[in-house]
Enzyme design. Structure first.
Site, PDB file in Angstrom:
ATOM      1  N   SER A 262       0.825  -1.210   0.000  1.00 63.15           N
ATOM      2  CA  SER A 262       0.000   0.000   0.000  1.00 63.15           C
ATOM      3  C   SER A 262       0.857   1.256   0.000  1.00 63.15           C
ATOM      4  O   SER A 262       2.081   1.209   0.225  1.00 63.15           O
ATOM      5  CB  SER A 262      -0.902   0.016   1.246  1.00 63.15           C
ATOM      6  OG  SER A 262      -0.119   0.226   2.420  1.00 63.15           O
ATOM      7  N   LYS A 263       0.208   2.367  -0.229  1.00 62.89           N
ATOM      8  CA  LYS A 263       0.866   3.679  -0.170  1.00 62.89           C
ATOM      9  C   LYS A 263       1.512   3.888   1.200  1.00 62.89           C
ATOM     10  O   LYS A 263       2.621   4.415   1.302  1.00 62.89           O
ATOM     11  CB  LYS A 263      -0.181   4.765  -0.448  1.00 62.89           C
ATOM     12  CG  LYS A 263       0.288   6.179  -0.221  1.00 62.89           C
ATOM     13  CD  LYS A 263      -0.871   7.141  -0.410  1.00 62.89           C
ATOM     14  CE  LYS A 263      -0.507   8.543   0.055  1.00 62.89           C
ATOM     15  NZ  LYS A 263      -1.654   9.473  -0.045  1.00 62.89           N
ATOM     16  N   ARG A 264       0.828   3.460   2.234  1.00 65.74           N
ATOM     17  CA  ARG A 264       1.333   3.629   3.596  1.00 65.74           C
ATOM     18  C   ARG A 264       2.648   2.877   3.810  1.00 65.74           C
ATOM     19  O   ARG A 264       3.534   3.344   4.526  1.00 65.74           O
ATOM     20  CB  ARG A 264       0.279   3.161   4.599  1.00 65.74           C
ATOM     21  CG  ARG A 264       0.616   3.479   6.053  1.00 65.74           C
ATOM     22  CD  ARG A 264      -0.550   3.152   6.958  1.00 65.74           C
ATOM     23  NE  ARG A 264      -1.714   3.969   6.642  1.00 65.74           N
ATOM     24  CZ  ARG A 264      -2.900   3.825   7.213  1.00 65.74           C
ATOM     25  NH1 ARG A 264      -3.081   2.890   8.139  1.00 65.74           N
ATOM     26  NH2 ARG A 264      -3.904   4.611   6.871  1.00 65.74           N
TER      27      ARG A 264
END
Length: 506
Positions: A262-264
Site C-alpha cells: 500500500s501507499k502507507r
C-alpha cells in the site's frame, strides 16, 4: 490462441496509478506484443463521484514514461472508441434492457433506507443480509410487482437499479489461464447491480459490454476481480456472447509478505509505490514517484516483470524486447509476490551501469542547478559521472560521492585528520604543493608518475603523502583515485586546497 489478440488495461481515474496497476498494464502489453496483438487503454470512469482531476493524464504519462506504447486509447483513436466509459453512456442501457427482456435481470425499487433496515435486522441476529435468490421474491422489485405496477413506478421517476438475476443452484466450472479450473456455486452469489436510474452502468455491465464491443480476446487483471469472474461469465452467457479468456494476476505484497502493498508501506519505509510523483488535488499531499526519485524506467519495468513471473532461467536482467519474447502467462505465479525495496535498488544499479553517460550527465547537471544552484559545464560533469558511475544507484548519489569536485573543504573529518596529519606533514604537503605548481601537463597520465617518482626520491612512505593529500583535497578519506581527483580539479584548485589544509591543520 484466438486470432488477433486484443487486450486492454482499464484503470479507473480515482487517483495515482499504483505499481500493482502498472504491472497489470505491463503484463497486458507484453502479452499483446508477444502475439502481435493490440494493447488498448480504456478509462473506466463510470463512477463520477470518485473521479479525481488529473488522474487520467497521470495514467497516460506513467505508461509513456515506462515505454508501454498504447495502440488504441482516448488520445490514440481506433475503430472501437470512444475509450472513456463516460463517453459510452448511451450504449449500456440497451444491453441492460436486453437482460431484462430475456429474464436475466430485473428492476429493483428498494430504497437505501429499506435495505439498511434489513441489514440491521439480520445483523441483530448475527446474520448477513445479501440480495440474492433466497430473498429477492420478497423484496420491492419487478419479480414481485405486476407489469403495470412496475411501469407506473418507472413512469413516476421512482429511483431504481437493475439487478442481475443470479441462477439458482447452478454449479459453474470456470477456466483461468493462471488459476486453472475454478468451481463456483451460484447460491453463494448475490444479485449484483448492473445499472442505476441515473443512467450510468456499474463496473460489471460496462466492463462486459465494452470488452465484447472492443473485441477483447484476453482479460488480464488483478486477483481482486476473481470474486466477480462468475458473474461476468454468466453475463456473457446471458447476452449470448463468447467470453474472452481470463487470467487473474497475483497481488504484490508488502516487504513482510503479509498483506497487499500500500501507499502507507512506501511512506513508512521510504520507497515509492507509484511510478510518478503524485500531488493530491484536495489535500495537497505529495506521494513519491520512481521517476522523481531518479529511477530509470527500464529498471522499474524489469523489477515489476519479475514480481510474479519468471522464464524458468536464472536470468534477472531483461530488456523490454527480451521480456516480450519470453513472456508467457502460464509462467505467472498464483501466489502473491513480495516486494523487495533493496532488490529494486539492485535493478536500478544494474541499469545505471548500462545507461548512456550523456543521459546521466544531463540529469546530474540539471540536479546541480536546481538543488545546489551550481551551474557547471556539461563536459566537467560528464567526466565526474564517468568516474563515479560504478559507485552510485541514483543521480543525487553523484553529489554524495563527489561533492568535493564542486566545493572545496571548509573543515576536515577529525578522525581522518588524526590518522593522516602528523608532525612534519605540513612540510611534506608544502613541498608537494611546490612540485604541483611547477607542472604544465595536469593529465592523470602525467601527474601520477610525477608525484610517485617525487615520493620515491624523497624517501618518504607512500601513505605519509597520499593520505594527507586526499584529506587536503576532499576533507575526508574518501573518493575515487586521488590522481583522478587532482586531474579533474586542475592545478589552480589543487594548489589552493593544499594551501588551505596547511594553514588550517598546522
Amino acid at each position: 490462441m484466438k486470432n488477433s489478440v486484443r487486450v486492454r488495461f482499464a484503470p479507473s481515474p480515482t487517483g495515482p496509478l499504483h505499481i500493482g496497476g502498472l504491472r497489470t498494464a505491463l503484463y497486458n502489453y507484453l502479452f499483446a506484443k508477444k502475439h502481435n496483438g493490440t494493447f488498448i487503454l480504456r478509462i473506466e470512469d463510470t463512477d463520477q463521484s470518485r473521479y479525481v482531476e488529473g488522474a487520467e493524464q497521470y495514467i497516460k504519462e506513467a505508461l509513456d514514461w515506462c515505454g508501454l506504447t498504447i495502440d488504441e486509447g482516448p488520445n490514440t483513436p481506433g475503430d472501437f472508441g470512444p475509450y472513456r466509459q463516460s463517453e459510452r453512456q448511451h450504449i449500456y442501457k440497451e444491453y441492460a434492457q436486453k437482460l431484462i427482456d430475456s429474464g436475466h435481470a430485473y428492476y429493483a425499487f428498494d430504497s437505501a433506507e429499506e435495505l439498511d433496515k434489513l441489514r440491521k435486522e439480520r445483523e441483530s441476529k448475527g446474520e448477513t443480509f445479501t440480495y440474492n435468490s433466497q430473498n429477492r421474491t420478497h423484496l420491492n422489485n419487478s419479480l414481485n410487482l405486476s407489469e403495470d405496477e412496475c411501469q407506473k413506478l418507472l413512469d413516476d421517476g421512482q429511483p431504481y437499479v437493475i439487478r442481475f438475476k443470479m441462477p439458482m443452484a447452478k454449479q459453474l466450472l470456470i477456466s483461468d489461464i493462471i488459476r486453472g479450473n475454478i468451481q463456483v456455486r451460484t447460491d453463494a452469489l448475490d444479485d449484483k447491480i448492473l445499472f442505476k436510474s441515473d443512467g450510468m452502468p456499474t463496473y460489471h455491465l460496462a466492463n462486459i459490454v465494452d470488452d465484447h464491443l472492443m473485441k477483447i480476446t484476453h482479460v488480464i487483471r488483478g486477483e481482486e476481480w476473481l470474486p466477480s469472474l462468475a458473474l461476468h461469465i454468466l453475463l456473457y452467457d446471458a447476452l449470448g456472447w463468447d467470453a474472452p479468456e481470463f487470467a487473474h494476476l497475483p497481488l504484490i505484497l508488502k516487504p513482510s509478505g503479509k498483506g497487499k502493498l500500500s501507499k502507507r508501506d512506501g511512506e513508512k519505509h521510504g520507497f515509492p509505490v507509484f511510478p510518478l510523483e503524485w500531488k493530491d488535488p484536495k489535500s495537497g499531499q505529495i506521494s513519491a514517484g520512481y521517476r522523481e526519485d531518479y529511477y530509470l524506467p527500464e529498471a522499474v519495468i524489469n523489477m515489476l516483470a519479475l514480481l510474479g513471473w519468471n522464464d524458468t532461467s536464472d536470468q534477472e536482467i531483461f530488456s523490454l524486447h527480451e521480456l516480450i519474447d519470453k513472456f508467457d502467462l502460464s509462467r505467472v505465479h498464483k501466489a502473491g509476490a513480495k516486494f523487495d525495496p533493496e532488490k529494486t535498488e539492485w535493478f536500478q544499479h544494474q541499469y545505471v551501469q548500462k545507461v548512456d553517460i550523456e543521459i546521466l550527465a544531463n540529469q546530474f547537471q540539471n540536479w546541480l542547478k536546481t538543488q545546489k544552484s551550481i551551474d557547471s559545464k556539461i563536459e566537467y560533469v560528464r567526466q565526474i559521472v564517468s568516474l563515479l558511475k560504478e559507485r552510485i544507484n541514483f543521480v543525487p548519489d553523484f553529489w554524495q560521492e563527489g561533492y568535493f569536485f564542486f566545493e572545496a573543504p571548509q573543515e576536515f573529518n577529525p578522525k581522518a585528520t588524526k590518522k593522516a596529519w602528523k608532525d612534519g606533514t605540513a612540510e611534506i604537503i608544502s613541498n608537494l604543493k611546490t612540485l604541483i605548481s611547477e607542472q604544465n601537463d595536469f593529465s592523470k597520465e602525467s601527474i601520477q608518475p610525477t608525484i610517485k617518482n617525487w615520493i620515491q626520491s624523497q624517501d618518504i612512505g607512500f601513505g605519509k603523502v597520499m593520505q594527507p593529500l586526499r584529506l587536503s583535497l576532499v576533507g575526508d578519506m574518501k573518493g575515487p583515485d586521488v590522481f583522478d581527483i587532482i586531474s579533474l580539479l586542475g592545478k589552480e584548485e589543487v594548489v589552493k586546497r593544499l594551501e588551505f589544509a596547511i594553514n588550517t591543520l598546522k
